[in-house]
Design a protein around this motif. Sequence first.
Motif, PDB file in Angstrom:
ATOM      1  N   ALA A 123      21.212   3.643   0.177  1.00 20.09           N
ATOM      2  CA  ALA A 123      21.159   4.906   0.916  1.00 20.09           C
ATOM      3  C   ALA A 123      19.732   5.440   0.960  1.00 20.09           C
ATOM      4  O   ALA A 123      19.281   5.963   1.990  1.00 20.09           O
ATOM      5  CB  ALA A 123      22.099   5.929   0.275  1.00 20.09           C
ATOM      6  N   ASN A 124      19.006   5.290  -0.145  1.00 19.55           N
ATOM      7  CA  ASN A 124      17.624   5.748  -0.175  1.00 19.55           C
ATOM      8  C   ASN A 124      16.737   4.918   0.744  1.00 19.55           C
ATOM      9  O   ASN A 124      15.773   5.434   1.324  1.00 19.55           O
ATOM     10  CB  ASN A 124      17.091   5.691  -1.607  1.00 19.55           C
ATOM     11  N   LEU A 125      17.053   3.628   0.877  1.00 19.56           N
ATOM     12  CA  LEU A 125      16.310   2.785   1.821  1.00 19.56           C
ATOM     13  C   LEU A 125      16.461   3.314   3.241  1.00 19.56           C
ATOM     14  O   LEU A 125      15.468   3.428   3.981  1.00 19.56           O
ATOM     15  CB  LEU A 125      16.816   1.349   1.729  1.00 19.56           C
ATOM     16  N   ILE A 126      17.685   3.646   3.622  1.00 19.89           N
ATOM     17  CA  ILE A 126      17.928   4.194   4.960  1.00 19.89           C
ATOM     18  C   ILE A 126      17.202   5.526   5.133  1.00 19.89           C
ATOM     19  O   ILE A 126      16.572   5.793   6.166  1.00 19.89           O
ATOM     20  CB  ILE A 126      19.437   4.376   5.193  1.00 19.89           C
ATOM     21  N   LYS A 145       0.836  -1.206   0.000  1.00 20.38           N
ATOM     22  CA  LYS A 145       0.000   0.000   0.000  1.00 20.38           C
ATOM     23  C   LYS A 145       0.870   1.254   0.000  1.00 20.38           C
ATOM     24  O   LYS A 145       0.564   2.230  -0.706  1.00 20.38           O
ATOM     25  CB  LYS A 145      -0.925  -0.002   1.212  1.00 20.38           C
ATOM     26  N   ALA A 146       1.949   1.246   0.781  1.00 22.21           N
ATOM     27  CA  ALA A 146       2.858   2.398   0.809  1.00 22.21           C
ATOM     28  C   ALA A 146       3.521   2.592  -0.547  1.00 22.21           C
ATOM     29  O   ALA A 146       3.712   3.734  -0.999  1.00 22.21           O
ATOM     30  CB  ALA A 146       3.910   2.215   1.895  1.00 22.21           C
ATOM     31  N   ALA A 147       3.870   1.497  -1.228  1.00 23.82           N
ATOM     32  CA  ALA A 147       4.458   1.598  -2.561  1.00 23.82           C
ATOM     33  C   ALA A 147       3.473   2.216  -3.546  1.00 23.82           C
ATOM     34  O   ALA A 147       3.852   3.037  -4.397  1.00 23.82           O
ATOM     35  CB  ALA A 147       4.903   0.220  -3.041  1.00 23.82           C
ATOM     36  N   CYS A 148       2.205   1.844  -3.437  1.00 19.79           N
ATOM     37  CA  CYS A 148       1.182   2.430  -4.311  1.00 19.79           C
ATOM     38  C   CYS A 148       1.019   3.922  -4.043  1.00 19.79           C
ATOM     39  O   CYS A 148       0.859   4.725  -4.976  1.00 19.79           O
ATOM     40  CB  CYS A 148      -0.153   1.711  -4.115  1.00 19.79           C
ATOM     41  N   VAL A 149       1.070   4.305  -2.764  1.00 20.60           N
ATOM     42  CA  VAL A 149       0.985   5.725  -2.425  1.00 20.60           C
ATOM     43  C   VAL A 149       2.183   6.476  -2.993  1.00 20.60           C
ATOM     44  O   VAL A 149       2.042   7.608  -3.493  1.00 20.60           O
ATOM     45  CB  VAL A 149       0.906   5.906  -0.890  1.00 20.60           C
ATOM     46  N   ALA A 155      10.663   2.946  -0.174  1.00 19.51           N
ATOM     47  CA  ALA A 155      11.993   2.821  -0.781  1.00 19.51           C
ATOM     48  C   ALA A 155      11.986   1.827  -1.941  1.00 19.51           C
ATOM     49  O   ALA A 155      12.641   2.054  -2.963  1.00 19.51           O
ATOM     50  CB  ALA A 155      13.002   2.388   0.278  1.00 19.51           C
ATOM     51  N   PHE A 156      11.264   0.718  -1.787  1.00 17.00           N
ATOM     52  CA  PHE A 156      11.226  -0.280  -2.853  1.00 17.00           C
ATOM     53  C   PHE A 156      10.558   0.292  -4.107  1.00 17.00           C
ATOM     54  O   PHE A 156      11.019   0.060  -5.231  1.00 17.00           O
ATOM     55  CB  PHE A 156      10.472  -1.526  -2.393  1.00 17.00           C
ATOM     56  N   ALA A 157       9.474   1.048  -3.916  1.00 12.35           N
ATOM     57  CA  ALA A 157       8.805   1.659  -5.069  1.00 12.35           C
ATOM     58  C   ALA A 157       9.714   2.664  -5.760  1.00 12.35           C
ATOM     59  O   ALA A 157       9.732   2.760  -6.994  1.00 12.35           O
ATOM     60  CB  ALA A 157       7.501   2.328  -4.621  1.00 12.35           C
TER      61      ALA A 157
END
Length: 229
Positions: free
Chosen positions: A144-147, A37-41, A110-112
């Motif tokens: 780095a973006n994941l963090i 859901k967060a990836a869709c947002v 981050a994955f999106a």
Amino acid sequence: MTFFHFFNCAALTFAPHFIYYKATPLSEDDTWMTSIKAACVYIITSLVKLICLATFLQVSESDASEPSEELLKALIGFLDLAGIYVALTQLTHRNISHNNKFQAVGLGWAFADSLVHRLAPLWVGARGLEFTWDHLLQGVEANANLILSLSLASLGSLMWLRKNKPAASLPFLYTSLVIVACMPDITSYLQRAMGWDLVSLVGFEVASSLLMALVAWRLFCACQRPVSA
């Protein structure tokens, strides 16, 4: 050999997301739907940002960066905060703790971002005949973006989900949230206006993401302590 290079770059870019999910309590609480859901947002937020940039930003004929353009880009970049707010507070989640919720949201965010911005360049470029370090550096940039995304989600959870916060931590919380939200625009400015190469840019992103993660962790620990009357 080219497929092997693509596999290495893709693993460096996307594998840490799955490792983080499996190595933390997120997998035990089955929070993958929250991450989706967060990836869709994130995708919807990115589309809104693109529409705003195309509508309000005038393309300059010169390569020089105008202060008004940079300010407008920064303001549009704050739509990420709106997206994080929606993902944390407005979506329907399973009965999970706040700690797991912000981690699931940050992980999906981050994955999106990696999926939207890095999958196509990897597929097209990393399979080329000529070896370059650029795609490996993009994988480091994704980490780095994941963090940074986890830091943004944790600060957002403190802002909107934590009711009682120490008054002394509020200025640091607001400042940190603004800085983390502006980091994509800062790195973009360093690349376009300052002419930083990819190695310097990725080094800055890694250092700044680790610093902001440390700040977010300290604020998170401070807000977990009972507030004295």
